[in-house]
Design a protein around this motif. Structure first.
Motif, PDB file in Angstrom:
ATOM      1  N   UNK A 102       7.009   4.366  -8.525  1.00  0.00           N
ATOM      2  CA  UNK A 102       6.372   4.974  -7.467  1.00  0.00           C
ATOM      3  C   UNK A 102       7.221   5.050  -6.204  1.00  0.00           C
ATOM      4  N   UNK A 103       7.288   6.228  -5.385  1.00  0.00           N
ATOM      5  CA  UNK A 103       8.221   6.299  -4.238  1.00  0.00           C
ATOM      6  C   UNK A 103       7.345   6.322  -3.198  1.00  0.00           C
ATOM      7  N   UNK A 104       7.787   5.715  -2.148  1.00  0.00           N
ATOM      8  CA  UNK A 104       6.949   5.552  -0.838  1.00  0.00           C
ATOM      9  C   UNK A 104       8.107   5.479   0.308  1.00  0.00           C
ATOM     10  N   UNK A 105       7.294   5.634   1.428  1.00  0.00           N
ATOM     11  CA  UNK A 105       7.956   5.729   2.725  1.00  0.00           C
ATOM     12  C   UNK A 105       8.162   4.359   3.412  1.00  0.00           C
ATOM     13  N   UNK A 106       8.854   4.153   4.134  1.00  0.00           N
ATOM     14  CA  UNK A 106       9.135   3.063   5.005  1.00  0.00           C
ATOM     15  C   UNK A 106       8.928   3.437   6.388  1.00  0.00           C
ATOM     16  N   UNK A 107       7.947   2.920   7.140  1.00  0.00           N
ATOM     17  CA  UNK A 107       7.694   3.395   8.511  1.00  0.00           C
ATOM     18  C   UNK A 107       8.018   2.518   9.721  1.00  0.00           C
ATOM     19  N   UNK A 108       8.670   2.668  10.759  1.00  0.00           N
ATOM     20  CA  UNK A 108       9.021   1.826  11.917  1.00  0.00           C
ATOM     21  C   UNK A 108       7.807   1.530  12.602  1.00  0.00           C
ATOM     22  N   UNK A 109       8.184   0.968  13.840  1.00  0.00           N
ATOM     23  CA  UNK A 109       6.873   0.431  14.691  1.00  0.00           C
ATOM     24  C   UNK A 109       6.351   1.671  15.096  1.00  0.00           C
ATOM     25  N   UNK A 110       6.891   2.628  15.463  1.00  0.00           N
ATOM     26  CA  UNK A 110       6.360   3.986  15.960  1.00  0.00           C
ATOM     27  C   UNK A 110       5.574   4.868  14.560  1.00  0.00           C
ATOM     28  N   UNK A 111       5.623   4.408  13.932  1.00  0.00           N
ATOM     29  CA  UNK A 111       4.985   5.166  12.631  1.00  0.00           C
ATOM     30  C   UNK A 111       5.896   6.387  12.018  1.00  0.00           C
ATOM     31  N   UNK A 112       7.062   6.259  12.224  1.00  0.00           N
ATOM     32  CA  UNK A 112       8.013   7.319  11.945  1.00  0.00           C
ATOM     33  C   UNK A 112       8.723   6.918  10.572  1.00  0.00           C
ATOM     34  N   UNK A 113       8.664   7.806   9.557  1.00  0.00           N
ATOM     35  CA  UNK A 113       9.481   7.404   8.428  1.00  0.00           C
ATOM     36  C   UNK A 113      11.021   7.243   8.692  1.00  0.00           C
ATOM     37  N   UNK A 114      11.322   6.095   8.093  1.00  0.00           N
ATOM     38  CA  UNK A 114      12.881   5.739   8.287  1.00  0.00           C
ATOM     39  C   UNK A 114      13.737   5.547   7.303  1.00  0.00           C
ATOM     40  N   UNK A 115      13.001   5.663   6.037  1.00  0.00           N
ATOM     41  CA  UNK A 115      13.583   5.438   4.754  1.00  0.00           C
ATOM     42  C   UNK A 115      12.417   5.500   3.434  1.00  0.00           C
ATOM     43  N   UNK A 116      12.997   5.787   2.208  1.00  0.00           N
ATOM     44  CA  UNK A 116      12.381   6.047   1.100  1.00  0.00           C
ATOM     45  C   UNK A 116      12.469   4.638   0.226  1.00  0.00           C
ATOM     46  N   UNK A 117      11.712   4.218  -0.463  1.00  0.00           N
ATOM     47  CA  UNK A 117      11.606   3.064  -1.288  1.00  0.00           C
ATOM     48  C   UNK A 117      10.973   3.295  -2.814  1.00  0.00           C
ATOM     49  N   UNK A 118      11.655   3.059  -3.638  1.00  0.00           N
ATOM     50  CA  UNK A 118      10.967   2.856  -5.106  1.00  0.00           C
ATOM     51  C   UNK A 118      10.238   1.547  -5.572  1.00  0.00           C
ATOM     52  N   UNK A 119       9.233   1.669  -6.045  1.00  0.00           N
ATOM     53  CA  UNK A 119       8.454   0.431  -6.525  1.00  0.00           C
ATOM     54  C   UNK A 119       8.974  -0.012  -7.690  1.00  0.00           C
ATOM     55  N   UNK A 120       9.525  -1.342  -7.875  1.00  0.00           N
ATOM     56  CA  UNK A 120      10.149  -2.014  -9.038  1.00  0.00           C
ATOM     57  C   UNK A 120       9.393  -2.770  -9.874  1.00  0.00           C
ATOM     58  N   UNK A 121       8.494  -3.658  -9.153  1.00  0.00           N
ATOM     59  CA  UNK A 121       7.544  -4.367  -9.777  1.00  0.00           C
ATOM     60  C   UNK A 121       6.037  -4.502  -8.944  1.00  0.00           C
ATOM     61  N   UNK A 122       5.144  -4.798  -9.666  1.00  0.00           N
ATOM     62  CA  UNK A 122       3.861  -5.125  -9.364  1.00  0.00           C
ATOM     63  C   UNK A 122       2.970  -6.148  -9.740  1.00  0.00           C
ATOM     64  N   UNK A 123       2.196  -6.735  -8.864  1.00  0.00           N
ATOM     65  CA  UNK A 123       1.272  -7.457  -9.293  1.00  0.00           C
ATOM     66  C   UNK A 123      -0.136  -7.023  -8.925  1.00  0.00           C
ATOM     67  N   UNK A 124      -1.071  -7.765  -8.864  1.00  0.00           N
ATOM     68  CA  UNK A 124      -2.501  -7.301  -8.488  1.00  0.00           C
ATOM     69  C   UNK A 124      -2.520  -6.855  -7.065  1.00  0.00           C
ATOM     70  N   UNK A 125      -1.842  -7.705  -6.344  1.00  0.00           N
ATOM     71  CA  UNK A 125      -1.937  -7.799  -4.850  1.00  0.00           C
ATOM     72  C   UNK A 125      -1.000  -7.532  -4.013  1.00  0.00           C
ATOM     73  N   UNK A 126       0.518  -7.467  -4.587  1.00  0.00           N
ATOM     74  CA  UNK A 126       1.575  -7.219  -4.011  1.00  0.00           C
ATOM     75  C   UNK A 126       2.427  -6.434  -4.693  1.00  0.00           C
ATOM     76  N   UNK A 127       3.493  -5.778  -4.245  1.00  0.00           N
ATOM     77  CA  UNK A 127       4.627  -5.194  -5.104  1.00  0.00           C
ATOM     78  C   UNK A 127       6.016  -5.557  -4.267  1.00  0.00           C
ATOM     79  N   UNK A 128       7.181  -5.139  -4.940  1.00  0.00           N
ATOM     80  CA  UNK A 128       8.613  -5.258  -4.538  1.00  0.00           C
ATOM     81  C   UNK A 128       8.990  -3.899  -4.708  1.00  0.00           C
ATOM     82  N   UNK A 129       9.814  -3.339  -3.637  1.00  0.00           N
ATOM     83  CA  UNK A 129      10.489  -1.933  -3.720  1.00  0.00           C
ATOM     84  C   UNK A 129      11.878  -2.027  -3.406  1.00  0.00           C
TER      85      UNK A 129
END
Length: 276
Positions: free
Chosen positions: A217-244
């Motif tokens: 899954x691809x997702x956005x990374x938002x800075x403190x102001x809520x603006x997108x600054x990067x894209x990330x791709x999820x590489x692994x998931x558990x039930x409650x956390x993910x690494x991208x």
């Protein structure tokens, strides 16, 4: 309540806790260093007040009648009250009270305690009593900076500040928990871990399969102001956390927000109560 409002409460309580902890540390430091500013065996009082004092029994003295009090006068008196055994070394000690009678004028006197045959005074048994005109003058000349500024001794103030800091920190913790849950409903979570690698930055955040995350899954990374600054791709998931993975030429920092809201098509996550 919006996530922005909850985040503001968390920041405010966290900042307040930090300020209170800093003030608590300053109060403790003030209390610990005051003795170096007030001088040895200096007693400051106002008319009508009394202070307890103590000291080792002078040479040749075994009981209270053996003590000789020198100095003072009609308005300033040192009255020995008891003989007791010292806590640390077990030697004999005496305790008593220095009283400044009402009507005494400002000034200072020296009181000394001697044994029956002593000609010189033991420095530990020489007391300088300073009489201030009133409580305002006493506060003005206090060895404690906090007492000079706000009229409060530093150690009781430090206890109060510490308790207030604990409650502020608790408020920040509870606000963070509420914020985490509310953000998860929107498909967002703060980045709380980041590791650099040749491929880019691996970011970890608190959204897992229970929130709709999945590898690839691809997702956005938002800075403190809520603006997108990067894209990330999820590489692994558990039930409650993910690494991208964020590419090397894009920016990501701790505290930034991983936003998979768009990847979910703008829908609520399963935890938010989406019907299937």
């Amino acid at each position: 309540m919006t996530t922005q409002r909850i985040a503001a409460i968390r920041r405010a309580t966290s900042t307040l806790a930090g300020i209170l902890c800093a003030l608590c540390a300053l109060a403790v430091l003030d209390g610990l260093t005051a003795k170096y500013r007030e001088g040895f065996n200096v007693l400051e009082l106002v008319p009508g007040r009394a202070l307890p004092i103590n000291g080792p029994m002078p040479a040749g003295a075994a009981e209270l009648p053996d003590l000789r009090i020198e100095g003072g006068g009609d308005d300033i008196r040192l009255v020995p009250e008891a003989v007791y055994k010292g806590f640390w070394f077990g030697g004999k000690m005496w305790k008593g009270t220095v009283t400044v009678l009402p009507g005494a004028g400002p000034g200072e006197v020296v009181l000394s305690v001697k044994g029956p045959a002593e000609k010189t005074v033991n420095p530990q048994l020489r007391f300088r009593v300073v009489v201030r005109a009133n409580l305002k003058e006493l506060q003005k000349h206090s060895p404690y900076y906090f007492e000079r500024l706000i009229g409060t001794r530093p150690f009781p103030l430090a206890v109060l500040l510490f308790v207030m800091a604990l409650f502020s920190a608790l408020g920040s913790f509870l606000a963070a928990r509420v914020l985490e849950k509310e953000m998860a409903k929107e498909g967002r979570a703060e980045i709380y871990m980041m590791k650099k690698s040749p491929e880019g930055s691996h970011i970890t955040f608190g959204l897992g399969t229970a929130h709709g995350a999945r590898p690839g899954m691809e997702l956005y990374v938002l800075c403190e102001n809520g603006c997108p600054v990067a894209k990330a791709t999820v590489v692994s998931c558990t039930e409650r956390e993910s690494v991208a993975l964020v590419r090397p030429n894009e920016e990501a920092r701790l505290g930034y927000v991983a936003d998979m809201h768009a990847a979910l098509g703008g829908k609520q996550t399963p935890e938010a109560g989406t019907s299937k």
